[in-house]
Design an enzyme around this catalytic site. Structure first.
Site, mmCIF file in Angstrom:
data_model
loop_
_atom_site.group_PDB
_atom_site.id
_atom_site.type_symbol
_atom_site.label_atom_id
_atom_site.label_comp_id
_atom_site.label_asym_id
_atom_site.label_seq_id
_atom_site.Cartn_x
_atom_site.Cartn_y
_atom_site.Cartn_z
ATOM 1 N N LYS A 60 0.597 -1.335 -0.094
ATOM 2 C CA LYS A 60 0.011 -0.013 -0.057
ATOM 3 C C LYS A 60 0.796 1.195 0.030
ATOM 4 O O LYS A 60 0.374 2.283 -0.550
ATOM 5 C CB LYS A 60 -0.881 -0.013 1.242
ATOM 6 C CG LYS A 60 -2.256 -1.081 1.142
ATOM 7 C CD LYS A 60 -2.848 -1.348 2.427
ATOM 8 C CE LYS A 60 -3.826 -2.461 2.288
ATOM 9 N NZ LYS A 60 -4.568 -2.585 3.426
ATOM 10 N N HIS A 110 0.904 -6.512 17.478
ATOM 11 C CA HIS A 110 -0.467 -7.600 17.565
ATOM 12 C C HIS A 110 -1.011 -7.574 18.747
ATOM 13 O O HIS A 110 -0.337 -7.249 19.972
ATOM 14 C CB HIS A 110 -0.015 -8.936 17.165
ATOM 15 C CG HIS A 110 1.062 -9.742 17.761
ATOM 16 N ND1 HIS A 110 0.933 -10.146 19.155
ATOM 17 C CD2 HIS A 110 2.359 -9.975 18.006
ATOM 18 C CE1 HIS A 110 1.819 -10.655 19.799
ATOM 19 N NE2 HIS A 110 2.819 -10.356 18.920
#
Length: 134
Positions: A60, A110
């Site tokens: 991206k 995470h």
């Protein structure tokens, strides 16, 4: 100057299912170096998900999508201190080289349910008409 920013979030549960159901998932997505790193961490789904999200975030930040290259052309490595780094290979590297010197900053994290990665690509020059100053 900043060329692109990418962010990706992945459900760890989905990555765990992909690892368990598809024997080829790890080999399709990760390079030999990345697989060695992940195996040293017992292929824990949160680490795999973080690395997967990092690759998506880098794509991206390049602004291209996976056009002309694949997941293995983006390798997620780390410094001796553990900071994640990006190594571009093949067509992904050729694409980034169009902009002269480049640097990709990467952060991976995470929690219990999700892994997230954030990438910022800096370049020396921008020639894309969509990115020129007004």
């Amino acid at each position: 100057m900043i060329f692109g920013v990418g962010v990706d979030i992945v459900e760890i549960r989905r990555i765990k299912e992909a690892i368990e159901k598809h024997n080829t998932f790890i080999d399709r997505i990760f390079s030999k170096n990345e697989i060695e790193y992940l195996k040293n961490r017992n292929l824990r789904p949160e680490f795999v998900a973080g690395r997967f999200a990092a690759k998506e975030a880098v794509v991206k930040s390049l602004g291209s999508g996976f056009r002309g290259f694949d997941f293995k052309d983006i390798e997620i490595d780390r410094t001796a201190s553990g900071r994640p780094t990006v190594v571009l290979k093949g067509k992904a590297k050729l694409m980034a080289n169009k902009y002269g010197n480049y640097k990709i900053h990467l952060s991976i994290s995470h929690g219990v349910d999700n892994a997230i990665a954030y990438a910022i690509m800096e370049v020396d020059k921008i020639e894309d008409s969509d990115c020129k100053d007004i």
